[in-house]
Design a protein around this motif. Structure first.
Motif, PDB file in Angstrom:
ATOM      1  N   VAL A   1      -7.432 -93.351  79.817  1.00 44.03           N
ATOM      2  CA  VAL A   1      -7.824 -93.988  81.070  1.00 44.03           C
ATOM      3  C   VAL A   1      -6.687 -94.881  81.522  1.00 44.03           C
ATOM      4  N   ILE A   2      -6.312 -94.790  82.805  1.00 45.81           N
ATOM      5  CA  ILE A   2      -5.223 -95.591  83.367  1.00 45.81           C
ATOM      6  C   ILE A   2      -5.751 -96.341  84.578  1.00 45.81           C
ATOM      7  N   ASP A   3      -5.894 -97.653  84.452  1.00 47.99           N
ATOM      8  CA  ASP A   3      -6.412 -98.477  85.556  1.00 47.99           C
ATOM      9  C   ASP A   3      -7.709 -97.908  86.128  1.00 47.99           C
ATOM     10  N   GLY A   4      -8.579 -97.475  85.244  1.00 45.49           N
ATOM     11  CA  GLY A   4      -9.886 -96.976  85.656  1.00 45.49           C
ATOM     12  C   GLY A   4      -9.945 -95.506  86.010  1.00 45.49           C
ATOM     13  N   ALA A   5      -8.799 -94.823  86.051  1.00 47.23           N
ATOM     14  CA  ALA A   5      -8.762 -93.392  86.384  1.00 47.23           C
ATOM     15  C   ALA A   5      -8.470 -92.571  85.127  1.00 47.23           C
ATOM     16  N   LEU A   6      -9.056 -91.392  85.053  1.00 42.00           N
ATOM     17  CA  LEU A   6      -8.757 -90.510  83.930  1.00 42.00           C
ATOM     18  C   LEU A   6      -7.350 -89.943  84.061  1.00 42.00           C
TER      19      LEU A   6
ATOM     20  N   MET B   1     -13.829 -87.731  75.719  1.00 39.74           N
ATOM     21  CA  MET B   1     -13.485 -89.013  75.111  1.00 39.74           C
ATOM     22  C   MET B   1     -13.100 -90.037  76.171  1.00 39.74           C
ATOM     23  N   ALA B   2     -12.342 -89.617  77.164  1.00 39.74           N
ATOM     24  CA  ALA B   2     -11.908 -90.549  78.213  1.00 39.74           C
ATOM     25  C   ALA B   2     -13.092 -91.089  78.995  1.00 39.74           C
ATOM     26  N   THR B   3     -14.076 -90.230  79.310  1.00 39.46           N
ATOM     27  CA  THR B   3     -15.233 -90.716  80.059  1.00 39.46           C
ATOM     28  C   THR B   3     -16.108 -91.630  79.210  1.00 39.46           C
ATOM     29  N   LEU B   4     -16.102 -91.472  77.902  1.00 43.55           N
ATOM     30  CA  LEU B   4     -16.795 -92.427  77.041  1.00 43.55           C
ATOM     31  C   LEU B   4     -16.209 -93.823  77.219  1.00 43.55           C
ATOM     32  N   PHE B   5     -14.878 -93.919  77.148  1.00 43.75           N
ATOM     33  CA  PHE B   5     -14.231 -95.224  77.312  1.00 43.75           C
ATOM     34  C   PHE B   5     -14.510 -95.806  78.696  1.00 43.75           C
ATOM     35  N   ARG B   6     -14.373 -94.991  79.718  1.00 43.41           N
ATOM     36  CA  ARG B   6     -14.508 -95.509  81.084  1.00 43.41           C
ATOM     37  C   ARG B   6     -15.960 -95.783  81.464  1.00 43.41           C
TER      38      ARG B   6
ATOM     39  N   VAL C   1     -14.116 -99.538  79.890  1.00 41.49           N
ATOM     40  CA  VAL C   1     -12.711 -99.835  79.640  1.00 41.49           C
ATOM     41  C   VAL C   1     -11.844 -99.242  80.748  1.00 41.49           C
ATOM     42  N   SER C   2     -10.917-100.039  81.281  1.00 41.35           N
ATOM     43  CA  SER C   2     -10.029 -99.570  82.356  1.00 41.35           C
ATOM     44  C   SER C   2      -8.766 -98.906  81.842  1.00 41.35           C
ATOM     45  N   ASN C   3      -8.378 -99.213  80.602  1.00 40.97           N
ATOM     46  CA  ASN C   3      -7.192 -98.603  80.004  1.00 40.97           C
ATOM     47  C   ASN C   3      -7.502 -98.253  78.548  1.00 40.97           C
TER      48      ASN C   3
END
Length: 240
Positions: free
Chosen positions: A149-154, A194-199, A204-206
């Protein structure tokens, strides 16, 4: 559903403490273990070599080398066959390997990648280009990739229907740098899952991918110590 998962996770972590608060979270029908660290009471460090100069390689060797009990440990980034870190690696304030900014083969070189940076008062996941421009003073740091995740974007190359699924682990931090989430999947998952789990679940934004098939978690209080291949860098959490 997402709010309920977050509420249950927050209540559990508030009542039992980090190493005893590694909880299973189901996201998109995939199981993940989420361990949350509060830097107000705990410390995160990186470890590569034993006192004799040989790579630690496993959790038992890490335990022997530490001067405090280990609450949590996890493989901490990608490495060469001799277990040297692939990118930036800082241990106890000393830079052992330099920052890599160019694209390259494999997951590490799938830009944007990033750095997990631990300072005295906070920890952050920082995209590599931003890190190179700002050069924060990290007490511990490991570079890996890709960013999840980068600044809220995948990451732009993640596809919802990707057929590439592996066991994976990663790390993300809260915006104020005080709370760190370490995550390992309990089965094979895609980058997108995995990325959508973090976001979407952890807020999490990063977040940063640490590795795939060698992903391992060590939580002594829960009687867990995953077996597997010898590791390079190892992330350790101890109580302050």
């Amino acid at each position: 559903m997402i709010r309920l998962a977050l509420l249950c996770l927050a209540v559990t972590m508030a009542t039992v403490g980090m190493a005893r608060a590694c909880e299973t979270v189901t996201h998109r029908d995939r199981a993940f273990t989420v361990c949350t660290v509060d830097l107000a009471t705990q410390d995160i460090s990186l470890h590569l070599l034993a006192p004799d100069g040989t790579p630690l390689g496993d959790f038992a060797a890490l335990e022997r080398a530490m001067d405090r009990p280990v609450a949590l440990a996890m493989n901490g980034g990608m490495y060469h066959p001799d277990r040297r870190p692939v990118g930036l690696y800082v241990e106890d304030g000393r830079e052992v390997a330099g920052l890599v900014t160019q694209a390259g083969p494999g997951n590490f070189g799938m830009l944007p990648n990033g750095v997990f940076c631990v300072r005295d008062d906070r920890a952050d996941v920082i995209e590599t280009g931003t890190f190179a421009a700002e050069r924060p003073d990290c007490r511990s740091a490991t570079q890996s990739g890709p960013m999840l995740v980068i600044d809220g974007a995948l990451h732009p190359r993640f596809l919802p229907a990707s057929p590439s699924a592996k066991r994976r682990n990663g790390v993300g931090a809260s915006a104020d740098g005080r709370i760190v989430h370490f995550v390992v999947s309990e089965g094979v998952v895609t980058f997108h899952e995995m990325a959508t789990l973090f976001r979407d679940v952890l807020g999490v934004s990063n977040a940063l991918y640490l590795d795939g098939s060698i992903s391992r978690l060590h939580v002594p209080a829960q009687g867990r110590s995953d077996p597997g291949r010898a590791m390079g860098p190892i992330l350790a959490v101890t109580d302050r």
